[in-house]
Design a protein around this motif. Structure first.
Motif, PDB file in Angstrom:
ATOM      1  N   GLU A 146       0.830  -1.205   0.000  1.00  0.00           N
ATOM      2  CA  GLU A 146       0.000   0.000   0.000  1.00  0.00           C
ATOM      3  C   GLU A 146       0.864   1.254   0.000  1.00  0.00           C
ATOM      4  OE1 GLU A 146      -3.899  -1.789   2.398  1.00  0.00           O
ATOM      5  OE2 GLU A 146      -2.254  -0.842   3.492  1.00  0.00           O
ATOM      6  N   ILE A 147       1.974   1.223   0.732  1.00  0.00           N
ATOM      7  CA  ILE A 147       2.884   2.375   0.744  1.00  0.00           C
ATOM      8  C   ILE A 147       3.444   2.620  -0.646  1.00  0.00           C
ATOM      9  CG2 ILE A 147       5.120   3.210   1.578  1.00  0.00           C
ATOM     10  CD1 ILE A 147       4.506   1.759   4.214  1.00  0.00           C
ATOM     11  N   GLU A 148       3.918   1.565  -1.307  1.00  0.00           N
ATOM     12  CA  GLU A 148       4.502   1.745  -2.641  1.00  0.00           C
ATOM     13  C   GLU A 148       3.447   2.194  -3.648  1.00  0.00           C
ATOM     14  OE1 GLU A 148       8.386   0.168  -3.651  1.00  0.00           O
ATOM     15  OE2 GLU A 148       7.469  -1.770  -3.164  1.00  0.00           O
ATOM     16  N   ALA A 149       2.213   1.700  -3.508  1.00  0.00           N
ATOM     17  CA  ALA A 149       1.143   2.139  -4.402  1.00  0.00           C
ATOM     18  C   ALA A 149       0.869   3.634  -4.216  1.00  0.00           C
ATOM     19  CB  ALA A 149      -0.129   1.336  -4.145  1.00  0.00           C
ATOM     20  N   ILE A 196       3.722  10.674   4.417  1.00  0.00           N
ATOM     21  CA  ILE A 196       3.770   9.216   4.554  1.00  0.00           C
ATOM     22  C   ILE A 196       5.097   8.796   5.179  1.00  0.00           C
ATOM     23  CG2 ILE A 196       3.816   7.026   3.287  1.00  0.00           C
ATOM     24  CD1 ILE A 196       1.929   8.309   1.242  1.00  0.00           C
ATOM     25  N   ALA A 197       6.195   9.405   4.703  1.00  0.00           N
ATOM     26  CA  ALA A 197       7.509   9.066   5.242  1.00  0.00           C
ATOM     27  C   ALA A 197       7.589   9.370   6.739  1.00  0.00           C
ATOM     28  CB  ALA A 197       8.600   9.826   4.493  1.00  0.00           C
ATOM     29  N   ALA A 198       6.952  10.461   7.165  1.00  0.00           N
ATOM     30  CA  ALA A 198       7.001  10.835   8.577  1.00  0.00           C
ATOM     31  C   ALA A 198       6.089   9.967   9.435  1.00  0.00           C
ATOM     32  CB  ALA A 198       6.601  12.305   8.737  1.00  0.00           C
ATOM     33  N   ALA A 199       5.038   9.396   8.816  1.00  0.00           N
ATOM     34  CA  ALA A 199       4.035   8.673   9.597  1.00  0.00           C
ATOM     35  C   ALA A 199       4.362   7.200   9.800  1.00  0.00           C
ATOM     36  CB  ALA A 199       2.668   8.804   8.924  1.00  0.00           C
ATOM     37  N   PRO A 228      12.032   2.938   4.046  1.00  0.00           N
ATOM     38  CA  PRO A 228      12.638   2.723   2.719  1.00  0.00           C
ATOM     39  C   PRO A 228      11.615   2.516   1.600  1.00  0.00           C
ATOM     40  CG  PRO A 228      13.824   1.484   4.380  1.00  0.00           C
ATOM     41  CD  PRO A 228      12.605   2.038   5.058  1.00  0.00           C
ATOM     42  N   TYR A 229      10.425   2.007   1.942  1.00  0.00           N
ATOM     43  CA  TYR A 229       9.397   1.830   0.917  1.00  0.00           C
ATOM     44  C   TYR A 229       8.903   3.184   0.386  1.00  0.00           C
ATOM     45  CZ  TYR A 229       9.153  -3.090   2.206  1.00  0.00           C
ATOM     46  OH  TYR A 229       9.468  -4.405   2.438  1.00  0.00           O
ATOM     47  N   VAL A 230       9.112   4.247   1.183  1.00  0.00           N
ATOM     48  CA  VAL A 230       8.737   5.596   0.764  1.00  0.00           C
ATOM     49  C   VAL A 230       9.908   6.292   0.078  1.00  0.00           C
ATOM     50  CG1 VAL A 230       7.808   7.817   1.502  1.00  0.00           C
ATOM     51  CG2 VAL A 230       7.171   5.735   2.735  1.00  0.00           C
ATOM     52  N   LEU A 231      11.067   6.233   0.716  1.00  0.00           N
ATOM     53  CA  LEU A 231      12.208   7.030   0.253  1.00  0.00           C
ATOM     54  C   LEU A 231      12.968   6.354  -0.885  1.00  0.00           C
ATOM     55  CD1 LEU A 231      13.512   8.210   3.739  1.00  0.00           C
ATOM     56  CD2 LEU A 231      11.913   9.365   2.197  1.00  0.00           C
TER      57      LEU A 231
END
Length: 240
Positions: A76-79, A106-109, A116-119
């Protein structure tokens, strides 16, 4: 899949569907047995989840039900990040800024192990897409879509002729290098696509067109489907 996760996924399946969902369909998506789905539905109802329906017919989740926030899965994060990247590279300036802000939120939450899935996601989209210049304020157009208000356009066709149209905006669409304003055109008494780079001028009117945005969008979608059927019938008639 743990049972707690499966219960949450059942709520998600029901939430995204506008039609009753059968136990067979849920079992297939969750890769479990239909008997397990029946037990899970009974458990959710026992926990006062407003689920209506019965075996063999399907289940629906009543409107207005909400759940406490739950942690996003890696997929879900990558989507979410992939979608936000696409908007950041292709949306109007207001949406592009909002998309970058969303990625940062999202990265902060999320917990450290999921960051890493965000950044550094495993998926991505090009950021150098350049649209032709818009002749209309896209952010205000989106606001007028939600408000159900009309827009007066000075529109230049492919031959260079300019006409004045009063339109009921439905949605803003994206092609490879151009944006489209899809709207009901009072002049043509039909839905039309207007390339935003061919709009010479736009006046955002206070007048409402009298249809709820969702109803107008549904009309447009039905018109698209009818047009597809006509083209399919034409292809069949022209076949060998």
């Amino acid at each position: 899949m743990r049972r707690a996760e499966r219960l949450f996924q059942i709520i998600q399946i029901l939430r995204r569907s506008r039609q009753p969902v059968t136990a067979d369909a849920m079992a297939a998506e969750l890769e479990t047995s239909k008997r397990s789905v029946y037990r899970d539905i009974a458990a959710l109802i026992g926990q006062r989840a407003p689920i209506r329906g019965e075996a063999g017919v399907g289940y629906v989740l009543e409107a207005g039900y909400d759940m406490p926030p739950l942690m996003l899965t890696p997929d879900e994060i990558e989507a979410a990040v992939l979608g936000a990247q696409w908007v950041a590279g292709r949306g109007d300036p207001v949406l592009a800024t909002a998309a970058n802000d969303l990625i940062a939120k999202i990265a902060a939450a999320v917990p450290e192990q999921l960051r890493p899935y965000v950044l550094t996601p495993a998926t991505g989209t090009g950021m150098n897409w350049k649209a032709l210049p818009d002749g209309i304020d896209i952010a205000q157009t989106r606001a007028w879509i939600h408000a159900g208000r009309k827009i007066r356009l000075d529109y230049r066709d492919e031959k260079g002729a300019v006409s004045q149209r009063v339109v009921w905006p439905v949605t803003v669409g994206y092609l490879e290098t151009v944006r489209l304003l899809i709207a009901w055109c009072e002049l043509r008494n039909d839905f039309r696509n207007f390339r935003t780079d061919r709009i010479e001028g736009a006046e955002f009117l206070d007048e409402r067109h009298g249809q709820r945005p969702g109803v107008l969008r549904a009309r447009w979608q039905r018109a698209l489907e009818e047009e597809r059927k006509r083209w399919a019938a034409k292809d069949r008639n022209c076949g060998p």
